[in-house]
Design a protein around this motif. Structure first.
Motif, PDB file in Angstrom:
ATOM      1  N   ALA A 121       0.826  -1.212   0.000  1.00 35.07           N
ATOM      2  CA  ALA A 121       0.000   0.000   0.000  1.00 35.07           C
ATOM      3  C   ALA A 121       0.858   1.259   0.000  1.00 35.07           C
ATOM      4  CB  ALA A 121      -0.913  -0.004   1.227  1.00 35.07           C
ATOM      5  N   VAL A 122       0.451   2.224  -0.801  1.00 33.11           N
ATOM      6  CA  VAL A 122       1.107   3.532  -0.871  1.00 33.11           C
ATOM      7  C   VAL A 122       0.023   4.606  -0.976  1.00 33.11           C
ATOM      8  CG1 VAL A 122       3.199   2.663  -2.006  1.00 33.11           C
ATOM      9  CG2 VAL A 122       1.269   3.427  -3.402  1.00 33.11           C
ATOM     10  N   ALA A 123       0.413   5.882  -0.867  1.00 34.54           N
ATOM     11  CA  ALA A 123      -0.575   6.952  -0.993  1.00 34.54           C
ATOM     12  C   ALA A 123      -0.023   8.092  -1.820  1.00 34.54           C
ATOM     13  CB  ALA A 123      -0.999   7.468   0.378  1.00 34.54           C
ATOM     14  N   SER A 124      -0.961   8.789  -2.472  1.00 35.39           N
ATOM     15  CA  SER A 124      -0.541   9.942  -3.257  1.00 35.39           C
ATOM     16  C   SER A 124      -0.284  11.131  -2.336  1.00 35.39           C
ATOM     17  CB  SER A 124      -1.585  10.299  -4.305  1.00 35.39           C
ATOM     18  OG  SER A 124      -2.815  10.584  -3.678  1.00 35.39           O
ATOM     19  N   SER A 125      -0.690  11.004  -1.066  1.00 33.26           N
ATOM     20  CA  SER A 125      -0.223  11.931  -0.072  1.00 33.26           C
ATOM     21  C   SER A 125      -0.690  13.362  -0.237  1.00 33.26           C
ATOM     22  CB  SER A 125       1.312  11.911  -0.079  1.00 33.26           C
ATOM     23  OG  SER A 125       1.833  12.495   1.067  1.00 33.26           O
TER      24      SER A 125
END
Ligand SMILES: [Zn+2]
Length: 533
Positions: free
Chosen positions: A276-280
């Motif tokens: 999981a990652v995020a565009s933040s």
């Protein structure tokens, strides 16, 4: 002295590094005749088909048929680009890439100092969180959000104490406060910009902290999150939060899970969803998609189920398609975001997650369902509206996909082709929702002409007279503004708190283009720019 991109630079670096040594850091090689053989690092295999030719300084794999020289090897193994490979190898070889002009040198030095400072700050905050009584508040917040210490440490979460703790720490270490101020860590008076907040380092794909997001630990604080300003080290739309921790699992799973918030990602990793990652904090950008594309061809998008989240998902699907990436869209139901969803699941989180992911439709299927959401497709007006939404959406995709998508949409809705046929001005991805005949049924889209809202007026006023923040900030909270004005208001407020009345001029270049535009127009407008005290 070679410049960073000239052929000279490649030749000089290539002459100084040995492909065999570089490969041996990743692959065990055995000698057979004049060549060296090993298991290919770029595909799964049990017997060696990866060959290195030391004389030619070249490599070839008989299994996956990849081949190249030392630069292509580093590009593939480090998941970087040609320039990145050159830079890494030049550093090893001690080749200075470019004779920098004094200003370039100054900029590059200042960036290096800033990065070192950000690293130091992350270490300091982490230390305060775990090893001081002051950190207790932060530890309690993490416990209440069920973030385990192991997860928190992986993300290097920390706690910024009230007052001038970091400034004192720097003084003790004989480090410059100016660098910390420039990096957006500290106000001019030395007080910590993130005081009394849990800090979350935003790191690049190699783990270098570039900025911080900080969440308040106080119930009465209106601004839940504040962020570092954009600096030479940090351009918001270019970073993917969590990528440094997720990159291996992304490679293993074959896709990345893209979420919206940092806490979504932290909770996801804690629950074992380690890709999981995020565009933040921003809508997904072109640069972010390009960065992700280096690691995978498929994204599982997880957006909040509210309207804004669904609209963001639609845009992300189009953007990913423009970079030949496949998408699927998972919709969280019964919770406001993945963080809440996964925490509610407790020990069941991996199972809940697998079920959610398994039923995630492709990005295009999601878009079709969304276009018809809330409409009754046995009503002719509604059909026409859904068709219009779809037509405009499809027109934003790369041309090679549009014909197929129109065909699928036609079959799915059971409508005739003319409702979905592209209009002349919608071709080549430039859909503009112009005036529509079908809009006259109570379902009309909001008209596009920007009207002057109170919020807009306030922003213009504050752009021209930042000192007005003194009164304004105690009277209104960002939540009271329209959603579209909120981001810029908070950004301007942070700038004011950091840099005073002249801060905006100094930091404007770091603002998103449309916000710069709004502020510059306010400055230029004769009606509001008359200088009164
Ligand atoms: Zn191979």
């Amino acid at each position: 002295m070679p410049t960073a991109t000239s052929d000279d630079a490649f030749a000089e670096v290539k002459a100084k590094v040995d492909l065999v040594k570089i490969v041996q850091e990743h692959v065990r090689l055995t000698k057979r005749n004049r060549d060296l053989w090993g298991l290919c690092p770029f595909h799964q295999e049990d017997s060696p088909s990866f060959k290195v030719n030391p004389q030619m300084q070249s490599w070839y794999c008989f299994g996956c048929e990849r081949s190249g020289d030392v630069f292509t090897f580093v590009e593939l193994i480090e998941k970087t680009d040609k320039r990145g490979a050159l830079q890494m190898l030049a550093e090893r070889a001690g080749v200075e890439l470019k004779k920098l002009s004094p200003e370039q040198k100054e900029r590059s030095d200042s960036r290096k100092r800033m990065l070192a400072m950000l690293k130091l700050a992350a270490q300091y905050y982490e230390y305060v969180l775990w090893s001081t009584p002051t950190g207790e508040t932060g530890r309690r917040l993490l416990a209440s959000r069920q973030v385990a210490e192991e997860t928190a440490r992986a993300f290097q979460l920390g706690y910024a104490p009230a007052g001038r703790g970091f400034a004192e720490y720097l003084r003790a270490k004989k480090r410059s406060l100016a660098d910390a101020q420039e990096a957006g860590l500290m106000r001019r008076d030395g007080t910590d910009f993130f005081a009394e907040r849990l800090v979350i380092p935003i790191r690049d794909e190699r783990g270098q902290p570039l900025a911080f997001t900080a969440r308040t630990v106080r119930q009465d604080e209106q601004r839940k999150y504040i962020n570092s300003p954009e600096t030479p080290a940090y351009i918001k739309g270019r970073v993917i939060f969590g990528l440094d921790l997720a990159r291996d699992e992304i490679a293993r799973k074959g896709h990345a899970v893209l979420m919206e918030g940092q806490f979504d990602v932290i909770t996801a990793h804690g629950a074992g969803i380690k890709n999981a990652v995020a565009s933040s904090g921003t809508a997904l950008t072109e640069d972010q998609v390009r960065l992700l594309k280096r690691f995978t061809d498929e994204l599982l998008l997880v957006f909040d189920s509210d309207r804004a989240g669904r609209a963001a998902a639609q845009k992300a699907v189009v953007l990913a398609a423009a970079h030949q990436m496949r998408t699927r869209v998972a919709t969280i139901e019964g919770a406001k975001d993945p963080d809440e969803f996964l925490r509610a699941a407790g020990a069941e989180a991996p199972k809940w997650w697998d079920e959610l992911a398994a039923k995630a439709p492709s990005g295009f299927e999601f878009g079709m369902e969304d276009a018809a959401a809330g409409l009754n497709l046995s009503n002719a007006n509604h059909v026409e509206l859904a068709a219009r939404r779809l037509r405009e959406w499809i027109a934003q995709f790369p041309p090679v996909l549009q014909e197929e998508y129109r065909e699928r949409a036609k079959r799915w809705m059971g409508v005739s082709g003319h409702l979905l046929a592209a209009e002349p001005d919608e071709r080549r991805g430039s859909a503009r929702p112009g005036p529509q005949k079908a809009a006259n049924n109570g379902l009309s889209a909001p008209h596009m002409g920007k009207k002057m809202t109170v919020g807009r007026y306030l922003l213009q006023l504050l752009a021209v007279r930042p000192a007005a923040f003194e009164r304004v900030r105690t009277k209104i909270t960002p939540e009271e503004l329209d959603e579209e004005d909120r981001g810029i208001y908070v950004r301007m407020l942070e700038t004011y708190e950091r840099g005073g009345a002249s801060g905006l001029e100094n930091e404007l270049a770091g603002y998103p283009a449309e916000e710069q535009d709004l502020i510059r127009r306010a400055w230029a407008a004769p009606s509001t720019s008359s200088k009164t005290s």
